[in-house]
Scaffold this motif. Structure first.
Motif, PDB file in Angstrom:
ATOM      1  N   HIS A 117       0.805  -1.214   0.005  1.00 60.67           N
ATOM      2  CA  HIS A 117       0.056  -0.028  -0.058  1.00 60.67           C
ATOM      3  C   HIS A 117       0.886   1.274  -0.002  1.00 60.67           C
ATOM      4  O   HIS A 117       1.798   1.350   0.947  1.00 60.67           O
ATOM      5  CB  HIS A 117      -0.859  -0.173   1.031  1.00 60.67           C
ATOM      6  N   GLY A 118       0.831   2.277  -0.810  1.00 61.17           N
ATOM      7  CA  GLY A 118       1.443   3.292  -1.113  1.00 61.17           C
ATOM      8  C   GLY A 118       2.534   3.324  -1.932  1.00 61.17           C
ATOM      9  O   GLY A 118       3.225   4.164  -2.023  1.00 61.17           O
ATOM     10  N   SER A 119       2.901   2.015  -2.365  1.00 59.37           N
ATOM     11  CA  SER A 119       4.099   1.848  -2.911  1.00 59.37           C
ATOM     12  C   SER A 119       3.512   1.501  -4.562  1.00 59.37           C
ATOM     13  O   SER A 119       2.686   0.769  -4.718  1.00 59.37           O
ATOM     14  CB  SER A 119       4.975   0.798  -2.641  1.00 59.37           C
ATOM     15  N   ILE A 120       4.470   1.917  -5.596  1.00 57.10           N
ATOM     16  CA  ILE A 120       4.189   1.226  -6.923  1.00 57.10           C
ATOM     17  C   ILE A 120       4.583  -0.019  -7.209  1.00 57.10           C
ATOM     18  O   ILE A 120       4.030  -1.034  -7.553  1.00 57.10           O
ATOM     19  CB  ILE A 120       4.774   2.293  -7.885  1.00 57.10           C
ATOM     20  N   LYS A 144      12.023  -2.426  -5.401  1.00 59.59           N
ATOM     21  CA  LYS A 144      12.218  -1.530  -6.261  1.00 59.59           C
ATOM     22  C   LYS A 144      11.851  -0.110  -5.797  1.00 59.59           C
ATOM     23  O   LYS A 144      10.444  -0.022  -5.346  1.00 59.59           O
ATOM     24  CB  LYS A 144      11.952  -1.706  -7.549  1.00 59.59           C
ATOM     25  N   SER A 145      12.580   0.795  -5.849  1.00 57.38           N
ATOM     26  CA  SER A 145      12.381   2.258  -5.143  1.00 57.38           C
ATOM     27  C   SER A 145      11.341   2.754  -6.352  1.00 57.38           C
ATOM     28  O   SER A 145      11.487   2.704  -7.309  1.00 57.38           O
ATOM     29  CB  SER A 145      13.371   3.122  -5.094  1.00 57.38           C
ATOM     30  N   PRO A 249       6.443  10.603   0.856  1.00 61.64           N
ATOM     31  CA  PRO A 249       7.751  10.181   0.150  1.00 61.64           C
ATOM     32  C   PRO A 249       8.218  11.169  -0.908  1.00 61.64           C
ATOM     33  O   PRO A 249       9.271  11.202  -1.157  1.00 61.64           O
ATOM     34  CB  PRO A 249       7.061   8.753  -0.295  1.00 61.64           C
ATOM     35  N   ALA A 250       7.047  11.869  -1.298  1.00 56.53           N
ATOM     36  CA  ALA A 250       7.250  12.486  -2.576  1.00 56.53           C
ATOM     37  C   ALA A 250       8.327  13.937  -1.984  1.00 56.53           C
ATOM     38  O   ALA A 250       9.218  14.339  -3.176  1.00 56.53           O
ATOM     39  CB  ALA A 250       6.143  13.374  -2.796  1.00 56.53           C
TER      40      ALA A 250
END
Length: 293
Positions: A117-120, A144-145, A249-250
DNA sequence: AACATTTGACCAAT
DNA sequence: ATTGGTCAAATGTT
């Protein structure tokens, strides 16, 4: 003394950068310049890495509270009982040139993948191949980031008790590919050092490779401060200074970028290395794209 | 055959 | 109900 290691890394990075600047003024071999740049990039990444772990230590107490309270609850989590409780975690960030992030000297077997959740990007779950044969309980997660696809964030949990019974002639258990990761993209795979050495034609390059060995030892022996395994996103733990940033994170990735740029820029003099690489984005881009293509 | 990976289900924690 | 971690059957690879 960890601070000294960081300072040492940065000083050597600056020295290498200066040497590179001289190389650029003269007509040195491209290979030699490439190696210098790789070294510089690696050194700064090491330094950033070390510093980020210090930050984690600073925040440790804040982060710890939650799980301690939870441990007093009656509920236990599944069968991990035996060693349960406070498991140690190691995190390291590798570049995209770590063509195979899994290649850290241990044999891993993937046992799951999850959308986070919240990550691509999904998170991959790996356990030691010898989990059942030798009861080695080490696990790791690889993700992966989102911010930088060339970065892989790897979280280690549990110690290897398998003594790393290798299935292939690979590095020793304590070797990570991190130190030489910048060289990997050019090569055919596995034998990184052997791919690099043949291009050591100039004296400059040979010196750099000697340095590389030193750096590898430094980095290998550097003991990252372990911290308790927490629910807070470990990815953000690496890059953020405070909890607010962790939740956005942005801003966090640009946060560290600015920090580093501020550290590098020391004046307006174009002739200095500092101003030459005054923009980290360009700096990284040089290392990843321009460098090997 | 003996491994490894994929992927939906399951479970604990929140 | 949602989320992250693990399991395990199905599938792929050697």
């Amino acid at each position: 003394m960890e601070e000294k290691l960081v300072i040492n890394e940065l000083q050597q990075g600056k020295e290498l950068a200066n040497r590179l600047m001289n190389n650029l003024k003269q007509t040195s071999s491209i290979d030699s310049n490439k190696i210098l740049i790789s070294e510089i990039l690696r050194i700064y990444q090491n330094a950033i890495f070390m510093l980020s772990f210090n930050n984690d230590n600073d925040n440790k107490n804040n982060l710890k509270r939650k799980s301690e309270i939870n441990d007093k609850g009656s509920k236990k989590r599944k069968k991990t009982t035996s060693e349960n409780k406070t498991e140690k975690v190691k995190v390291y960030v590798g570049t995209g040139q770590d063509k195979n992030v899994n290649d850290d000297g241990y044999c891993w077997r993937k046992y799951g993948q999850k959308e986070i959740h919240g990550s691509i990007n999904p998170r991959g779950y790996y356990r030691c191949t010898h989990r059942f044969t030798l009861k080695c309980l080490a696990v790791k997660q690889v993700q992966k980031s989102d911010e930088d696809p060339s970065i892989y964030e790897v979280k280690y949990r549990g110690e290897h008790t398998c003594n790393n019974i290798n299935t292939s002639p690979s590095p020793s258990p304590t070797t990570t590919n991190f130190s030489v990761s910048m060289f990997e993209k050019r090569g055919v795979t596995e034998k990184v050092e052997e791919d690099v050495k043949p291009m050591a034609k100039t004296e400059e390059v040979i010196i750099s490779l000697d340095d590389l060995e030193n750096k590898k030892n430094i980095f290998r022996t550097f003991s990252f401060s372990n911290y308790e395994y927490e629910n807070v996103e470990w990815k953000s733990n690496i890059f953020s200074e405070n909890l607010e940033e962790k939740l956005s994170p942005a801003t966090s990735s640009s946060g560290i970028t600015n920090e580093i740029v501020n550290g590098l820029v020391s004046g307006e003099n174009y002739e200095t290395v500092d101003s030459y690489f005054s923009n980290l984005d360009n700096f990284v881009e040089v290392g990843q794209d321009w460098l090997w293509s």
